[in-house]
Design a protein around this motif. Structure first.
Motif, PDB file in Angstrom:
ATOM      1  N   UNK A   1       5.543  -6.710  -7.218  1.00  0.00           N
ATOM      2  CA  UNK A   1       6.673  -5.851  -6.882  1.00  0.00           C
ATOM      3  C   UNK A   1       7.789  -5.982  -7.906  1.00  0.00           C
ATOM      4  N   UNK A   2       8.688  -5.007  -7.875  1.00  0.00           N
ATOM      5  CA  UNK A   2       9.943  -5.043  -8.615  1.00  0.00           C
ATOM      6  C   UNK A   2      11.051  -4.665  -7.643  1.00  0.00           C
ATOM      7  N   UNK A   3      12.251  -5.149  -7.927  1.00  0.00           N
ATOM      8  CA  UNK A   3      13.380  -4.890  -7.028  1.00  0.00           C
ATOM      9  C   UNK A   3      14.633  -4.594  -7.838  1.00  0.00           C
ATOM     10  N   UNK A   4      15.339  -3.539  -7.445  1.00  0.00           N
ATOM     11  CA  UNK A   4      16.627  -3.200  -8.048  1.00  0.00           C
ATOM     12  C   UNK A   4      17.668  -3.269  -6.934  1.00  0.00           C
ATOM     13  N   UNK A   5      18.352  -4.395  -6.829  1.00  0.00           N
ATOM     14  CA  UNK A   5      19.255  -4.745  -5.721  1.00  0.00           C
ATOM     15  C   UNK A   5      18.444  -4.724  -4.430  1.00  0.00           C
ATOM     16  N   UNK A   6      18.535  -3.646  -3.640  1.00  0.00           N
ATOM     17  CA  UNK A   6      17.787  -3.607  -2.380  1.00  0.00           C
ATOM     18  C   UNK A   6      16.699  -2.541  -2.376  1.00  0.00           C
ATOM     19  N   UNK A   7      16.409  -1.970  -3.548  1.00  0.00           N
ATOM     20  CA  UNK A   7      15.298  -1.012  -3.682  1.00  0.00           C
ATOM     21  C   UNK A   7      14.043  -1.764  -4.111  1.00  0.00           C
ATOM     22  N   UNK A   8      12.969  -1.599  -3.340  1.00  0.00           N
ATOM     23  CA  UNK A   8      11.703  -2.272  -3.641  1.00  0.00           C
ATOM     24  C   UNK A   8      10.658  -1.263  -4.097  1.00  0.00           C
ATOM     25  N   UNK A   9       9.862  -1.682  -5.068  1.00  0.00           N
ATOM     26  CA  UNK A   9       8.654  -0.970  -5.445  1.00  0.00           C
ATOM     27  C   UNK A   9       7.518  -1.992  -5.436  1.00  0.00           C
ATOM     28  N   UNK A  10       6.517  -1.747  -4.600  1.00  0.00           N
ATOM     29  CA  UNK A  10       5.378  -2.663  -4.492  1.00  0.00           C
ATOM     30  C   UNK A  10       4.130  -1.916  -4.965  1.00  0.00           C
ATOM     31  N   UNK A  11       3.441  -2.505  -5.914  1.00  0.00           N
ATOM     32  CA  UNK A  11       2.319  -1.848  -6.606  1.00  0.00           C
ATOM     33  C   UNK A  11       1.004  -2.376  -6.033  1.00  0.00           C
ATOM     34  N   UNK A  12       0.232  -1.472  -5.435  1.00  0.00           N
ATOM     35  CA  UNK A  12      -0.924  -1.880  -4.628  1.00  0.00           C
ATOM     36  C   UNK A  12      -2.230  -1.267  -5.136  1.00  0.00           C
ATOM     37  N   UNK A  13      -3.339  -1.974  -4.842  1.00  0.00           N
ATOM     38  CA  UNK A  13      -4.665  -1.509  -5.272  1.00  0.00           C
ATOM     39  C   UNK A  13      -5.139  -0.327  -4.440  1.00  0.00           C
ATOM     40  N   UNK A  14      -4.737  -0.286  -3.175  1.00  0.00           N
ATOM     41  CA  UNK A  14      -5.203   0.785  -2.296  1.00  0.00           C
ATOM     42  C   UNK A  14      -4.192   0.965  -1.159  1.00  0.00           C
ATOM     43  N   UNK A  15      -4.460   1.949  -0.305  1.00  0.00           N
ATOM     44  CA  UNK A  15      -3.518   2.261   0.764  1.00  0.00           C
ATOM     45  C   UNK A  15      -3.450   1.148   1.803  1.00  0.00           C
ATOM     46  N   UNK A  16      -4.578   0.471   2.047  1.00  0.00           N
ATOM     47  CA  UNK A  16      -4.569  -0.629   3.005  1.00  0.00           C
ATOM     48  C   UNK A  16      -3.607  -1.731   2.553  1.00  0.00           C
ATOM     49  N   UNK A  17      -3.691  -2.086   1.283  1.00  0.00           N
ATOM     50  CA  UNK A  17      -2.782  -3.114   0.761  1.00  0.00           C
ATOM     51  C   UNK A  17      -1.326  -2.649   0.867  1.00  0.00           C
ATOM     52  N   UNK A  18      -1.087  -1.360   0.645  1.00  0.00           N
ATOM     53  CA  UNK A  18       0.271  -0.823   0.744  1.00  0.00           C
ATOM     54  C   UNK A  18       0.799  -0.961   2.171  1.00  0.00           C
TER      55      UNK A  18
END
Length: 518
Positions: A224-241
């Motif tokens: 993941x990456x975070x900009x203050x309180x914005x998260x982006x989580x990078x996943x292999x598939x929808x289940x992981x998301x």
């Protein structure tokens, strides 16, 4: 505990938070304090040694998109110094605790090494650019879905007891921690929750509060990456998301926080690329045209950076580049919409201002009503161009209308007129009305008072003299002192002589007026 050297460094950092971080600064405060800085810091030092009592924090509600408001904080200046000094004293511990995450996964407000570095955090365009670039890098190799989400009311929902535990765990000095928590609890509403928004010191505390979340996500195998309180989580598939959302929800719940359900989405890779890239392709297309056209007229490198192109634009106001920028603005902002691309808008408006193009004036005048959160960007643009009396009249007409519902926006506009040394009669009438209405926000009233002091009639000054005794605090009394500088000399000096011992700020305001009067 805190030396005068610590307080002086805190003062330097306080100044760096202006004008872009803090929501409000009184109009004359720096001119009063600067010649008396050592005395002022010594007074704060004595207060700390005798048991410091922080003042209340005021909340200024600043407009944001969708007709919502952001609860900005306005701290007493002495409190802000103490706040900076506490974190500055323990900065080495904080930096060592957080340095692993700087630049990834924690992108925003990058901490700078060295406890005596005045610029203790770095922000701005380059940091935003790193957010984009590192997000695109994370999309490579096996990623098919991205979780986009952020925290609902992050700063105002930070649990102070949990924050205290976090700070204690990194070895924060006990006496400094007690003082810090006394301040934060005095400023928080409701009690026990929230840190003041608009200060670099709070940005640092926010980092500490979420670093446990970053560690837990990393240890659970999420990228993941975070900009203050914005998260982006990078996943292999929808289940992981889906698992990532569930895991993050539980992590935040344990800290008294929750995700914004309306902004939590699982997005396929192709759509994520488009969203992360945002307006960059548009900007790059504009820049490519600029590079080509500038190269044709002056042999400039086709690899020129944005900063270099800005310098070229400033030195070549007659180059074809203005037409390119104006065409881009008309193509992208031909009508006002509910949602506007703010990054592209700021990008083009900044450059149009630098070349003094008026192509965006009518659009911006209408935008004041439809998107009041863009007032600062609009006024910055107006500063760079020569708007005429009719356009100025439209701004004032808007201020007087029922559509101007935010005191903070009115404060921004009145401050803009004051700094331009422009005092139209219709604006002066509004300033009289707003200053005398004590239900109006203090930050609006303070700049109304400043304009009355510059352009008011003798009757206005007499009203201000009579208002001195009922002023709500020492700061307002000192501002009245400055506003009375144009009063008949004998009457003014007699009044100053009677009140100059009413407090340090008042004495310094009198000193400032008298020294500037020669």
């Amino acid at each position: 505990m805190l030396s005068e050297k610590d307080l002086k460094l805190a003062w330097d950092r306080l100044k760096l938070d202006r004008p872009n971080r803090c929501f409000y600064t009184p109009p004359f405060i720096f001119s009063w304090i600067k010649p008396n800085l050592r005395t002022w810091l010594s007074t704060i030092s004595r207060s700390l040694n005798g048991g410091y009592s922080p003042q209340d924090c005021h909340t200024c509600y600043t407009p944001k998109g969708g007709w919502l408001v952001r609860p900005g904080a306005v701290l007493n200046l002495e409190d802000e110094i103490v706040y900076n000094a506490i974190l500055g004293k323990e900065y080495s511990k904080i930096y060592n605790h957080l340095k692993w995450a700087q630049g990834g996964p924690d992108i925003a407000y990058q901490l700078q090494g060295g406890k005596n570095n005045k610029e203790w955090i770095k922000s701005g365009f380059l940091i935003w650019q790193a957010w984009r670039k590192k997000s695109l890098q994370r999309l490579r190799g096996g990623v098919s879905q991205v979780v986009f989400t952020d925290i609902a009311g992050f700063y105002e929902n930070i649990d102070l007891s949990i924050l205290r535990s976090d700070l204690n765990s990194i070895g924060f000095n006990r006496h400094l921690l007690d003082l810090l928590m006394a301040c934060l609890n005095r400023w928080s509403r409701p009690k026990g929750r929230g840190i003041p928004q608009g200060y670099s010191a709070s940005d640092i505390l926010a980092k500490i509060y979420l670093t446990h979340t970053d560690i837990a996500l990393r240890d659970a195998g999420f990228k993941h990456l975070r900009y203050v309180d914005d998260f982006r989580i990078f996943c292999k598939n929808k289940l992981e998301a889906k698992q990532a959302i569930s895991f993050l929800t539980d992590l935040l719940k344990s800290r008294g926080l929750s995700l914004q359900s309306a902004k939590t989405r699982i997005v396929a890779k192709a759509e994520a690329i488009e969203e992360i890239d945002g307006i960059t392709p548009v900007i790059e297309e504009i820049q490519n045209v600029l590079r080509k056209e500038l190269a044709e007229i002056g042999g400039y490198s086709s690899y020129a950076t944005i900063g270099y192109l800005d310098a070229v634009l400033e030195s070549n106001p007659e180059a074809p580049a203005p037409e390119v920028l104006e065409r881009a603005f008309k193509e992208n902002f031909f009508e006002i919409k509910e949602d506007i691309d703010k990054t592209l808008f700021h990008y083009l408006l900044t450059r149009l201002g630098k070349i003094e193009s008026k192509i965006a004036v009518d659009y911006c005048l209408d935008l004041l009503r439809h998107h009041p959160e863009e007032t600062e960007a609009i006024l910055r643009y107006f500063t760079n161009i020569d708007i005429n009396k009719t356009e100025i009249s439209r701004i004032i007409q808007y201020c007087a209308s029922k559509n101007s519902i935010y005191d903070y926006q009115l404060y921004q506009i009145v401050k803009w007129f004051y700094e331009r040394q422009s005092y139209p009669k219709k604006l002066l009438r509004l300033c009289r009305e707003w200053y005398l209405n004590k239900n109006r926000a203090s930050w609006l009233r303070s700049y109304c008072l400043a304009i009355i002091g510059e352009a008011g009639t003798p009757s206005d000054l007499e009203i201000l003299e009579n208002a001195y005794g009922s002023a709500s605090n020492e700061l307002e009394k000192a501002e009245i002192i400055v506003a009375l500088k144009r009063m008949e000399l004998g009457r003014r000096n007699s009044f100053y002589g009677r009140v100059k011992k009413d407090g340090d700020l008042i004495a310094w305001a009198v000193q400032n007026v008298m020294s500037n009067a020669g």
